[in-house]
Every structure is written in structure tokens, then in C-alpha cells.
Design a protein around this motif. Sequence first.
Motif, short mmCIF file in Angstrom:
data_model
loop_
_atom_site.label_atom_id
_atom_site.label_comp_id
_atom_site.label_asym_id
_atom_site.label_seq_id
_atom_site.Cartn_x
_atom_site.Cartn_y
_atom_site.Cartn_z
N LEU A 57 0.94 -1.11 0.08
CA LEU A 57 -0.02 -0.02 -0.07
C LEU A 57 1.04 1.13 0.06
O LEU A 57 1.79 1.38 0.84
CB LEU A 57 -0.87 -0.14 1.10
N ASN A 58 0.77 2.17 -0.94
CA ASN A 58 1.45 3.34 -1.13
C ASN A 58 0.87 4.49 0.05
O ASN A 58 -0.22 4.77 -0.33
CB ASN A 58 1.50 4.14 -2.60
N ALA A 59 1.52 4.62 0.89
CA ALA A 59 0.89 5.56 1.92
C ALA A 59 2.07 6.78 1.97
O ALA A 59 2.36 7.22 3.07
CB ALA A 59 0.61 5.28 3.05
N LEU A 60 2.84 7.02 1.03
CA LEU A 60 4.04 7.88 1.28
C LEU A 60 3.67 9.51 0.54
O LEU A 60 4.33 9.98 0.75
CB LEU A 60 5.00 7.47 -0.04
N GLY A 61 2.35 9.55 0.33
CA GLY A 61 2.02 11.27 0.14
C GLY A 61 2.25 11.50 -1.40
O GLY A 61 1.88 12.78 -1.53
N ALA A 62 2.45 10.70 -2.26
CA ALA A 62 2.68 11.09 -3.60
C ALA A 62 2.73 9.68 -4.43
O ALA A 62 2.98 8.69 -4.14
CB ALA A 62 4.17 11.94 -3.78
N PRO A 63 2.34 9.95 -5.97
CA PRO A 63 2.67 8.88 -6.83
C PRO A 63 4.02 7.93 -6.92
O PRO A 63 4.97 8.55 -6.78
CB PRO A 63 2.47 9.47 -7.99
N MET A 64 3.88 6.60 -6.69
CA MET A 64 5.10 5.85 -6.40
C MET A 64 5.20 5.37 -7.93
O MET A 64 4.38 4.67 -8.55
CB MET A 64 4.79 4.65 -5.52
N GLU A 65 6.49 5.64 -8.63
CA GLU A 65 6.80 5.23 -10.00
C GLU A 65 7.54 4.09 -10.22
O GLU A 65 7.79 3.84 -11.20
CB GLU A 65 7.23 6.50 -10.78
N GLY A 66 7.83 3.25 -8.88
CA GLY A 66 8.55 2.24 -9.01
C GLY A 66 9.44 2.18 -7.87
O GLY A 66 9.89 3.17 -7.27
N GLY A 67 10.28 0.90 -7.57
CA GLY A 67 11.27 0.89 -6.64
C GLY A 67 11.49 -0.84 -6.32
O GLY A 67 11.13 -1.62 -7.26
N VAL A 68 12.28 -0.92 -5.31
CA VAL A 68 12.53 -2.27 -4.89
C VAL A 68 12.32 -2.54 -3.51
O VAL A 68 11.99 -1.58 -2.87
CB VAL A 68 13.97 -2.58 -5.21
N LEU A 69 12.10 -3.89 -3.02
CA LEU A 69 11.69 -4.00 -1.67
C LEU A 69 12.60 -5.35 -1.61
O LEU A 69 12.57 -6.43 -2.09
CB LEU A 69 10.26 -4.41 -1.61
N GLN A 70 13.12 -5.28 -0.23
CA GLN A 70 14.12 -6.38 0.12
C GLN A 70 13.17 -7.42 0.99
O GLN A 70 12.63 -6.91 1.99
CB GLN A 70 15.21 -6.09 0.95
N LEU A 71 13.18 -8.59 0.75
CA LEU A 71 12.58 -9.68 1.59
C LEU A 71 13.27 -10.79 1.71
O LEU A 71 13.58 -11.83 0.66
CB LEU A 71 10.91 -9.91 1.20
N GLY A 72 13.86 -11.01 2.99
CA GLY A 72 14.91 -12.04 3.18
C GLY A 72 16.06 -11.73 2.25
O GLY A 72 16.84 -10.94 2.49
N HIS A 73 16.58 -12.94 1.57
CA HIS A 73 17.73 -12.64 0.78
C HIS A 73 17.38 -12.32 -0.66
O HIS A 73 18.06 -12.39 -1.68
CB HIS A 73 18.49 -13.76 0.66
N ARG A 74 16.15 -11.81 -1.07
CA ARG A 74 15.83 -11.47 -2.35
C ARG A 74 15.15 -10.08 -2.44
O ARG A 74 14.50 -9.45 -1.45
CB ARG A 74 14.51 -12.45 -2.68
N ARG A 75 15.08 -9.54 -3.81
CA ARG A 75 14.59 -8.25 -4.06
C ARG A 75 13.51 -8.18 -4.77
O ARG A 75 13.82 -9.28 -5.76
CB ARG A 75 15.83 -7.20 -4.62
N TYR A 76 12.49 -7.51 -4.79
CA TYR A 76 11.56 -7.64 -5.68
C TYR A 76 11.10 -6.14 -6.02
O TYR A 76 11.26 -5.09 -5.44
CB TYR A 76 10.06 -8.08 -4.84
N ALA A 77 10.59 -6.22 -7.34
CA ALA A 77 10.30 -4.80 -7.83
C ALA A 77 8.81 -4.46 -7.22
O ALA A 77 7.89 -5.15 -7.02
CB ALA A 77 10.02 -4.99 -9.46
#
Length: 579
Positions: free
Chosen positions: A468-488
Motif C-alpha cells: 500500500l502506497n502511503a507515501l503521500g505522492a505517486p510511486m513510480e517504481g522501486g525495490v523491496l528486500q524480503l529475506g535474501h531476495r529483492r522484488y520490484a
Amino acid sequence: MRRVWTVVLALLVLGAARASATSLVTEQPPSGHGYRDASGTYEVRTQGDLRVSLRSGALRPSRGYTPLDVVLQNTGPVPLQVRLAFVGQGTSGTRTSERSVEVAPRQRLVAWVHVPASLQMGNLRVEVPGQVPLTKHVYLESSSGGSVLVLGALEDFDDTAGVPRVDSNGSPLFSARAIEPKDAPRELPAYVGYSVVVVPGDRASLPADVWTVLEAYALSGGRLVVTHASGDVLERLPLLARNASEPSAPYGFGVVRLCGSARECEQVVNGLLGDVIPGVVKPAGAAPRWERGNALAGGIPPLLGNAMAPVGRFLLLIFVFVLAVGPGGLMLARRRGPVAVLVAVPMVSVITCLALIAWSVLVDGFAVHAARYSLTWLDSERSRAVTLGVSAWYANVSSGPVRFPVTSALLAPDSHDDALADLDWTGGLTVTHGFLPPRTYREWGEVAVLPSRARLVMRKEGDAVRVLNALGAPMEGGVLQLGHRRYALPALADGAEGPLGEHLREVETPLHQVLTSAERPRLAHGRFEAGEVNFRAALPDGGFVVRLGGLGLAPSSAVDVELEAGIHLVRGQAEEVRP
């Protein structure tokens, strides 16, 4: 035998001479070693019931602001309204930094006026209604090496930091300025320009609100050294808890160094001063007058397209004007006579001027045009955002006053006093005049530590993950680290929710992945080089880096503008919501 005794005696004398020379070197530091005291001196004056202590010769940093303290003591029975104003001379004219305070009866008050670091001298005025103003010419010291701010006595700095003091005839490695802890400024701009801030001796003498601004200094890219560290440091600097065993730990965009022995502290201070850091935020200034064109100082291109003159269109208009006045005037003179030329040429000139004015009004208009770029470090556990920002501005008319909170600092380009403005530090910073001169391209840098509830929320539904984007602005992309993996991370509007994207290859760093689709190959053309160092660190489990559009989180985002470009990178820790 006599020759043997002669050789022995000669060796003893030579050893004694070497020992004496060593002791002399220990007692008197050689040239190029140690530091110089640049705390300045006070001059005491009296104005009616007001006793004023004015400082001169204080150390100014290479960027940011020089905190100038004035000690006010009201010996009378009624409160006094006092205006302090430092008037300095820049290339763009006279500029003023001022503050208004009220001094209660029998009160001693230390008031701080923050002077732009590019000003080395000026007149300090103390004004009380109904009395003749006091004026003192103030000179600020500069340092060829680093600038160190010591919150404590220099004697404690000598004992704990292990750095010797040299006299005025020596060649010190750096200069230091000492400030009494109880009188230390409580505003971030007082600290951002200094190379290193050191807290020696008894840390209990430092008030809690001073610790708060010191932590903000470290978070926003400063270098803080604390000697004789103990458990209470973790209470004052909470982000150290995760790196408590490390003597040198990244702290937001900055670094905190803990040292124990005098030798260790000396190595820490000298090591920090040896790292050449141009500033975590580096806005670009105008090029010298003999080099000015469509590039800024150092050949850097401007961030705002409106700042670049439409040379091609203007050349076409000038070419048409020359044709109309030259060959056209000659043909008109042959057909209608010279009187017609005397009428036609001024009319063509007026039409050309009106065309240029119409172009300026229709294309540039009267709005403020801006391009904004920033790096933000979210500390969701304490509901705050640490932001480094650079903004480019251009408008046909000057903007009005702009206000900034005390936990932020507005930074002009280094060594460009033509970018100075009139500043009022009463209740925070208000830029009264000069923030945006008409028809002038200008860049400002910002550092800020502000309250914020911006966050990225993560929710697991079986094996699937939704964000859920609660950052106060449109999110145009990024990465999230979960365990030893990165996800778009997907593109999401503010307040929208969507599924987590695909798994990313390990060779792609988070910042690289976020910037591959950015409008520019390097964020703001390298204006955040020093600030990106900690930002590029490996992400922990649950950490994320996203790219946002819009105005960003810097304080100047409150100014109404027409946004040409906005790229904002945000790093933080995702909040997990249990179903």
C-alpha cells in the motif's frame, strides 16, 4: 683507552641532545600539526538597561551559515524588545540577517544570528526602540583546513581529543571554535556548515534540546564525534542501537564516531577532516561573468528548461527583423520614398519588441517554474523524514517571503554571494527578499528533519504480498528486500494498493534499479554525490527504495509552482500489517 672513553662520552651527549629535542617537540607542536583556537573575542557595551556582549573573530565554515552569538542582559525592571541585524556586502548588494527577541527583566539571554558563510565581515546592529542603536564591525575568521565546532571547553577538547593547540604563528591543520553547551544554538542551520562537531568531556552538561539538534545534524549528513561514549549516548542517538558495537557507524546520511582514548580521538578527528566532502547537498551557482552562457559554474547544465534562452527562435526573429529593416527598407525607399522608411523602421522595431514581450508572457508567464530533486530517509519508528533536496527556480516576477522550520536549513551554492538573500531568524527562517529574483535562474539546497507519517505498508495474503502506497505522492517504481531476495515495486497512485512485482537479479543494486527508468541518468547531475554514499548501502530485510514524483518532502514544497520535473528517491523500512 682515552679514545674509547671519548667515544662513550660523545654518544651520551648525543643521546641527551636527542632526548631534549624530543621533549621540545612534544611541548611545542611543529608547523602543520594541531589546531588553532578561532572562538573569537567578546566586546561588552551598555545601552541603557541593556548590557550587550558582541563577538568578533569567530570561525566561519566553508558553507552554510556562521552562527554569531550576542549575549543580552537586561538590568532594568521592564522587558526590552531587541532587534539584532548583521548587514554584509555581497556582489548583489547589501544583505541582512536579523532576529528579534524579547529580554525579560533581570534576564540573561544568548541570541543567535546565522550569517551566510560567504560573508566574512559586516556590521552588527543592536536596536532597542527609543534608544540609539549600537553598531560594531564584525570580522569572521576563515580556515584553510577543516572547521571544527566544539560543544564544550577547549581544555576538555585538548584532554579528550588528543589534538594539540598551536599559537597564531603556527600552521595548524584545522581551526576549532568552542561554544558553551548551555548557550549552544538550538537550530540546525548553526551546525550544517562545519566539517566536524565534537562533544568532549561531560556530556551531561549538554541540554536535551541541544542533543536533539545534534542528532538532526548527524542524520542530515553531518559528522559527529562523541568522546568517552557510554550507555546514555544510545538514548540521545537512538539509531546507534543497531550498530552499538561499531566505533564508526553510518547515521542516516551522516556518520557518528565514538572514541575513547586521546590517541584514538585524534585519529578520528584527523581522519574525518582528511575526507574531502563537498557537502551532502551541492546546488550549482552561476558561472563567472566571462563564461556565462547556458551552463552553470563548472559547465554543469541547469535543471530547469525555462532557464535556457531560446537562442534559435530569437535568432530567427532577429533575422526576420534584419530582412525587414535592411532589404525591406531599401525596397520601401525606392517605391514610397525616404519618409516611408522613417515611419516603417520604428514600427517594425515596436512590433519586434512586442513579439519578444508576448513570447515572455505566453511561454514563461507569471508563475514560478521549478524542478525538484531529493533523497529522503524515512524513520517510520519515530515518525520523521530526513530529506536532502535541490530545487531549481525561475520566474518573470520575484516571489514573496518563504518560511522554513528550525529543523531545516536552506543552502546557497558554495562561494556564491550573489545568491544571498535577506534572512529573518525570528521563529525559524523567513527569506524576506532575494529568494527568487525576477528573470534569474537560481538553485537552492535544503536539508531537513521533519515529522512525517509517510510509509509503505506490506500485507501478506498466503504466499502473495501486497503493498500500500502511503507515501503521500505517486510511486513510480522501486525495490523491496524480503529475506535474501529483492522484488520490484509496482507503480501506484497515492493511497493505492497492488501486488508485489517480480524477483530482481542480484547484480542490480536497489538504487541502480530505481534510477534505470529515471528521466536523467544521474539524479540532478551529481548534486547529491556525498549524500548518496549511505543511501546506496545494502537494504535490510523489509527495507525499500522507491521513486516518487511530485513536489517531494523538502520544506520549500509549500511554494506554489508549475513543476517541470520532480524525482524523489525515498528509502525506509516497510511496515507489515498482520491479517
